[in-house]
Design a protein around this motif. Structure first.
Motif, mmCIF file in Angstrom:
data_model
loop_
_atom_site.group_PDB
_atom_site.id
_atom_site.type_symbol
_atom_site.label_atom_id
_atom_site.label_comp_id
_atom_site.label_asym_id
_atom_site.label_seq_id
_atom_site.Cartn_x
_atom_site.Cartn_y
_atom_site.Cartn_z
ATOM 1 N N THR A 70 55.189 -1.665 8.021
ATOM 2 C CA THR A 70 56.555 -1.165 7.832
ATOM 3 C C THR A 70 56.727 0.102 8.665
ATOM 4 O O THR A 70 57.692 0.236 9.432
ATOM 5 C CB THR A 70 56.825 -0.866 6.341
ATOM 6 O OG1 THR A 70 56.753 -2.093 5.628
ATOM 7 C CG2 THR A 70 58.179 -0.219 6.131
ATOM 8 N N ASP A 175 55.525 -8.319 15.680
ATOM 9 C CA ASP A 175 55.019 -8.081 14.335
ATOM 10 C C ASP A 175 53.928 -9.135 14.083
ATOM 11 O O ASP A 175 54.227 -10.310 13.889
ATOM 12 C CB ASP A 175 56.200 -8.243 13.363
ATOM 13 C CG ASP A 175 55.801 -8.090 11.915
ATOM 14 O OD1 ASP A 175 54.609 -8.215 11.604
ATOM 15 O OD2 ASP A 175 56.705 -7.864 11.084
ATOM 16 N N SER A 196 48.999 -4.861 9.345
ATOM 17 C CA SER A 196 48.818 -4.249 8.029
ATOM 18 C C SER A 196 47.471 -4.679 7.474
ATOM 19 O O SER A 196 47.226 -5.883 7.318
ATOM 20 C CB SER A 196 49.901 -4.736 7.059
ATOM 21 O OG SER A 196 50.889 -3.757 6.887
HETATM 22 N N1 PMP Z 1 55.963 -7.818 8.593
HETATM 23 C C1 PMP Z 1 55.669 -8.949 7.939
HETATM 24 C C2 PMP Z 1 55.833 -10.259 8.637
HETATM 25 C C3 PMP Z 1 55.216 -8.904 6.616
HETATM 26 O O1 PMP Z 1 54.928 -10.047 5.969
HETATM 27 C C4 PMP Z 1 55.066 -7.637 5.989
HETATM 28 C C5 PMP Z 1 54.573 -7.534 4.569
HETATM 29 N N2 PMP Z 1 55.186 -8.408 3.669
HETATM 30 C C6 PMP Z 1 55.378 -6.476 6.723
HETATM 31 C C7 PMP Z 1 55.826 -6.608 8.011
HETATM 32 C C8 PMP Z 1 55.251 -5.124 6.132
HETATM 33 O O2 PMP Z 1 53.938 -4.791 5.849
HETATM 34 P P1 PMP Z 1 53.628 -3.593 4.832
HETATM 35 O O3 PMP Z 1 54.363 -3.890 3.571
HETATM 36 O O4 PMP Z 1 52.155 -3.636 4.663
HETATM 37 O O5 PMP Z 1 54.089 -2.341 5.479
#
Ligand code: PMP
Length: 377
Positions: A70, A175, A196
């Protein structure tokens, strides 16, 4: 308990957790401190960065540690759009992106940027000719995901990259949250990407932004100047060192894990698709760890609860959006029917998923299906 919600988060690998505890115990010092312990801690941090670069075969890219994708997506998209605004104001993304991308570009619209959304074909593939038609001299940034978190679709990053070769001004951000550890990353085809840790058996709150031309981004976080000045704040060395371990392990096991998970996925999909009223939304050539099913006529929440009662944890479309009452925007943009969206659930695997878990799921599925009875269409 059978845990099949690994796209929401995974169980930490005990060795990663162990590294976190050990570093926090012995190297709790501030890596910016000038004393001996500070210097040792700083060395540990830089070793972790070097290890990540070597494991991911990064040569020209820089690596910034963040709190998760994020933050990585926010830092990159906002910082890059602002840095390039004298060259153009258009950003291209898709409606299937995670909110950390969609909400960021929405906020940028208030600053005067234009956002265009690339369309999808009915079969869920990215409409590359529509993408080409959106490109012009005003485009400065393209942000797309590698693997979609709801359906598991794999986006054609290499093809997008090839098209972008005619537009050298455009920065291409990807991403890679759902792909890393499950699908090989197209490292050479991305100008930047985010990860992440907790999606590949690392810990929550640890992330990465990998970047080609770090110096060209505008800062959005101000403070002590850590992480080359782009992510100020006392560095979480224990988290970053354990992340480098999680990355090494996930990378090492990716090919074998992927083969195993594809077998689970196809076994599960084959077993359930024969039931009337069940629609399989995920695709064979999608990511190995994500299955998306619709129970036509029933709410996804009801299905999730019914499995939960039987000790099996699955999810409605995605953990982030399942809290929202509105129909999932990403599925709608694919032309999936309202009924299929309402009744959709996601089952997702990781390295700890066993063949027995899939067997148990299929057994429980029969009971859940019967329980839904006349509700199913
Ligand atoms: N991008 C995608 C495709 C995700 O699935 C997620 C988490 N659901 C995120 C970004 C964000 O990751 P985080 O919540 O660990 O910051």
């Amino acid at each position: 308990m059978i845990y099949l919600d690994n796209s929401a988060t995974t169980k930490p690998d005990p060795t990663v957790l162990d590294t976190f505890v050990k570093v926090n115990t012995s190297y709790y010092f501030n890596p910016n401190s000038p004393h001996e312990k500070g210097l040792e801690t700083s060395k540990l941090l830089e070793n972790a960065r070097t290890q990540i670069k070597s494991v991911l075969k990064l040569d020209k890219q820089d690596v910034i540690f963040t709190s998760g994708a994020t933050e990585s997506n926010n830092l990159l998209i906002t910082g890059m759009a602002r840095a390039k605004k004298q060259f153009g104001k258009t950003i291209i993304t898709s409606k299937l992106e995670h909110p950390s991308v969609l909400e960021t570009v929405r906020a940028l619209e208030d600053e005067g940027f234009n956002v265009k959304y690339v369309r999808f074909n009915q079969d869920g593939t990215l409409d590359l000719s529509h993408f080409e038609s959106l490109l012009n001299q005003d485009v400065i940034l393209v942000s797309l995901m590698h693997v979609n978190n709801v359906m598991g679709y794999i986006f054609p990053i290499e093809k997008v990259y090839d098209i972008l070769q005619n537009y050298p001004k455009v920065h291409f951000h990807v991403d890679c949250v759902q792909s890393f550890g499950k699908v090989a990353l197209p490292i050479q085809c991305m100008d930047s990407f985010s990860l992440s840790g907790h999606k590949f058996n690392g810990l929550k709150g640890q992330g990465l932004l990998v970047f080609n031309q770090l110096k060209t981004i505008t800062r959005t976080v101000f403070g002590g100047g850590q992480e080359y000045g782009f992510r100020s704040g006392t560095v979480n060395v224990a988290s970053n060192v354990s992340l480098s371990k999680a990355i090494r392990l996930a990378n090492e096991h990716q090919a074998v894990l992927s083969g195993k998970l594809y077998q689970f996925k196809s076994h599960l999909e084959e077993a359930v698709k024969v039931y009337p009223g069940i629609q399989v939304n995920s695709k064979k050539d999608g990511a190995p760890h994500i299955v998306n099913l619709s129970f036509i006529g029933v709410k996804g929440e009801v299905i999730v609860n019914s499995f939960s009662k039987r000790g099996i944890m699955i999810s409605t479309t995605s953990a982030c959006s399942s809290k929202r009452s509105k129909l999932n925007e990403s599925l709608l943009s694919l032309g999936v029917s309202d009924e299929a969206i309402t009744g959709s659930v996601r089952i997702s695997f990781d390295q700890y998923t066993k063949a027995e878990d899939i067997h148990q799921f299929i057994e429980a599925f029969k009971e859940v299906y019967e329980e839904m009875g006349d509700l199913l269409k």
